[in-house]
Scaffold this motif. Structure first.
Motif, PDB file in Angstrom:
ATOM      1  N   UNK A  86       0.827  -1.205   0.000  1.00 41.83           N
ATOM      2  CA  UNK A  86       0.000   0.000   0.000  1.00 41.83           C
ATOM      3  C   UNK A  86       0.865   1.261   0.000  1.00 41.83           C
ATOM      4  N   UNK A  87       1.966   1.206   0.735  1.00 44.47           N
ATOM      5  CA  UNK A  87       2.860   2.361   0.752  1.00 44.47           C
ATOM      6  C   UNK A  87       3.414   2.632  -0.643  1.00 44.47           C
ATOM      7  N   UNK A  88       3.902   1.583  -1.299  1.00 47.11           N
ATOM      8  CA  UNK A  88       4.500   1.775  -2.619  1.00 47.11           C
ATOM      9  C   UNK A  88       3.456   2.127  -3.672  1.00 47.11           C
ATOM     10  N   UNK A  89       2.248   1.646  -3.497  1.00 42.89           N
ATOM     11  CA  UNK A  89       1.162   2.057  -4.397  1.00 42.89           C
ATOM     12  C   UNK A  89       0.970   3.568  -4.306  1.00 42.89           C
ATOM     13  N   UNK A 107       2.339   9.541   7.112  1.00 43.54           N
ATOM     14  CA  UNK A 107       1.729   9.625   8.437  1.00 43.54           C
ATOM     15  C   UNK A 107       0.740   8.492   8.662  1.00 43.54           C
ATOM     16  N   UNK A 108      -0.098   8.255   7.674  1.00 36.57           N
ATOM     17  CA  UNK A 108      -1.081   7.182   7.805  1.00 36.57           C
ATOM     18  C   UNK A 108      -0.398   5.828   7.889  1.00 36.57           C
ATOM     19  N   UNK A 109       0.622   5.648   7.080  1.00 38.77           N
ATOM     20  CA  UNK A 109       1.366   4.389   7.068  1.00 38.77           C
ATOM     21  C   UNK A 109       1.954   4.082   8.444  1.00 38.77           C
ATOM     22  N   UNK A 518       6.229   6.499   9.944  1.00 40.50           N
ATOM     23  CA  UNK A 518       5.158   7.159  10.673  1.00 40.50           C
ATOM     24  C   UNK A 518       5.691   8.319  11.495  1.00 40.50           C
ATOM     25  N   UNK A 519       6.736   8.058  12.222  1.00 39.28           N
ATOM     26  CA  UNK A 519       7.287   9.113  13.053  1.00 39.28           C
ATOM     27  C   UNK A 519       7.749  10.254  12.163  1.00 39.28           C
ATOM     28  N   UNK A 520       8.141   9.881  10.975  1.00 46.82           N
ATOM     29  CA  UNK A 520       8.587  10.868  10.022  1.00 46.82           C
ATOM     30  C   UNK A 520       7.582  11.979   9.817  1.00 46.82           C
ATOM     31  N   UNK A 521       6.326  11.629   9.713  1.00 49.97           N
ATOM     32  CA  UNK A 521       5.352  12.627   9.333  1.00 49.97           C
ATOM     33  C   UNK A 521       4.451  13.036  10.469  1.00 49.97           C
TER      34      UNK A 521
END
Length: 526
Positions: A86-89, A107-109, A518-521
């Protein structure tokens, strides 16, 4: 020069002039097409090559992660591979121009995966969905993965923003060249001037006589007046393409960014495991004490996980490599070499056409050329560039009070794409300025500036000198939709709102693999 009284009658019979006017128009359009072919070919071919390369990088990054994590974690990863898919999509959809915010995607990921991670490191407890929601909020502040998420966010976001901007810019360049070569090429006054310079000598019995160079320039500047008005915005556009390509070659290198995803995720996993005791203790203090899982005695976080497969980072030989090698460097170098001669193209086009020996006499042959009336020197001055300068053009009557609408539209298109490219130089996506600006990890890096990454570009230097804002202690987070049949993460789980962490072991590992994103965003929720 042509006497205004001779506009209706030039030098040939009316029937002959009609035929020669059509031929003049064809000759002119052919010359414009031939001389702009370099632009069209460059933009078309470079766009195709960069697009294929960028898409291949994303595909290789996903394959690399799948292969390495399957080797390391086996069935635990393959059962949860859809999370990464899903992330790569979404990354592909963003690159392809979809209305996707990278900050929201990441963020959602990560907010989905952090809940699994926490369950995995605390298998002796069972957690309600509300509890895990609280965990994800605390994770944004606690930074359980250290600085890895911020680094990954910066690297992935700015590389993808630059790659998309460059790809879109090359496609726009192709389209603008196609349109510009067809703008006002068949104006009646232009065609009359073309016919007079090229075919009047034929009717006067001097078929081999070429128009004087300056005469040709005045005719071409009158016919191409609207294209010349593209010059300023065109040069800005070419400069911005050049600068973004340099960024991709350096600090915004998408090849390195794509390669780094799985490696940095692995590093984050190790950091999470090494600090799981202190992280869990702080979460328990903030979210409350969880229920012990059925059939398990309550143990401390340190005691838990003794029977779990240990996490580890990759050895050097396992780290991902792409088959692209130095392709990015080569692609950028080739592009920059082709961009340099494009500056000033539309203003220089009349000169380029008139320098063709088939179109006009050599500039040194001033006395043995057609001056519009006979063989001899052409006396009028060469007019300036652009529509307004044609007010006194002695060869082509141009209405300077009526700017060409299509040319104005092309100027606006150039401004829009140039603005996107300039923002991409500082890692900003113009389409998501409200949501992207200030997005970061839980470390309050809203106002940070990476001095080693962003050299100044005059007025286009990134605005990263704003003071950091103090985030609220309890950041608000928009509600997330849950699956109707239980956990939003596990569609096969029918246990209702309360889930046993131990029963979800096989569904908890993948989140751990991906948590850095996730923490990234996270800061976007502040």
């Amino acid at each position: 020069p042509t006497d205004p009284n001779l506009l209706d009658y030039t030098c040939c019979s009316s029937q002959m002039e009609e035929t020669l006017a059509l031929q003049s128009e064809r000759d002119f359009l052919k010359s414009v097409e031939e001389n702009s072919q370099f632009l069209l070919t460059t933009f078309t071919q470079r766009h195709r090559r960069f697009d294929e390369f960028f898409r291949e990088l994303i595909e290789l990054s996903e394959k690399s992660m799948n292969q390495m994590f399957t080797k390391t974690y086996g069935r635990l990863f393959t059962q949860n591979s859809h999370v990464f898919q899903e992330l790569f999509v979404e990354l592909r959809r963003y690159y392809s121009g979809g209305s996707v915010s990278l900050s929201e995607v990441l963020s959602d990921f990560w907010s989905r995966l952090v809940e699994r991670v926490f369950s995995l490191v605390n298998p002796q407890y069972q957690f309600s969905e509300d509890y895990l929601e609280c965990v994800s909020k605390h994770a944004e502040q606690l930074q359980p993965f250290g600085d890895v998420p911020r680094k990954l966010r910066v690297q992935v976001s700015r590389a993808f923003i630059a790659a998309r901007a460059l790809s879109q810019g090359l496609a726009t360049g192709r389209d603008i060249v196609n349109k510009a070569t067809k703008v006002s090429c068949t104006d009646s006054e232009c065609v009359r001037g073309l016919m007079r310079q090229w075919y009047c000598p034929l009717c006067r019995g001097m078929p081999s006589l070429r128009p004087c160079h300056s005469l040709c320039l005045n005719v071409m500047k009158g016919c191409l007046a609207n294209q010349a008005d593209l010059d300023t915005e065109w040069n800005n556009f070419i400069d911005s393409l050049y600068q973004v390509s340099e960024k991709l070659e350096g600090p915004f290198n998408i090849e390195l960014a794509a390669d780094s995803i799985s490696v940095k995720v692995s590093e984050a996993i190790m950091h999470m495991q090494e600090n799981s005791v202190s992280i869990s203790t702080k979460v328990f203090q903030g979210c409350g004490s969880p229920r012990p899982a059925p059939g398990r005695s309550k143990r401390s976080p340190k005691e838990s996980g003794g029977n779990r497969r240990p996490f580890r980072t990759y050895s050097p030989e396992e780290k991902p490599t792409t088959a692209a090698g130095t392709n990015l460097d080569r692609l950028v170098t080739e592009l920059k070499e082709r961009l340099r001669p494009m500056r000033g193209f539309w203003v220089s086009l009349p000169h380029t056409i008139c320098n063709d020996e088939k179109m006009a006499a050599d500039v040194t042959n001033e006395d043995r050329c057609w001056n519009g009336q006979t063989r001899g020197r052409y006396l009028p001055d060469v007019t300036g560039d652009g529509l307004v300068s044609q007010i006194n053009n002695p060869e082509v009557e141009v209405d300077i009070a009526r700017p060409d609408v299509r040319t104005r539209q092309l100027i606006m298109e150039l401004r829009v794409v140039t603005n996107k490219l300039r923002h991409a130089q500082s890692g900003q996506d113009m389409d998501f300025m409200d949501s992207e600006e200030g997005s970061g990890s839980g470390g309050g890096d809203h106002g940070e500036r990476y001095n080693d990454d962003w050299p100044g570009y005059g007025p286009y230097s990134p605005p990263y000198n704003k003071p950091a804002r103090n985030p609220p202690a309890n950041p608000a987070k928009p509600p997330r939709v849950r699956e109707r049949n239980g956990s939003k993460w596990n569609k096969n789980n029918g246990h209702g709102r309360v889930r046993s962490a131990s029963s979800q072991l096989s569904f908890s590992l993948v989140p751990l693999l991906s948590l850095p994103l996730m923490v990234t965003v996270a800061p976007m929720w502040r």
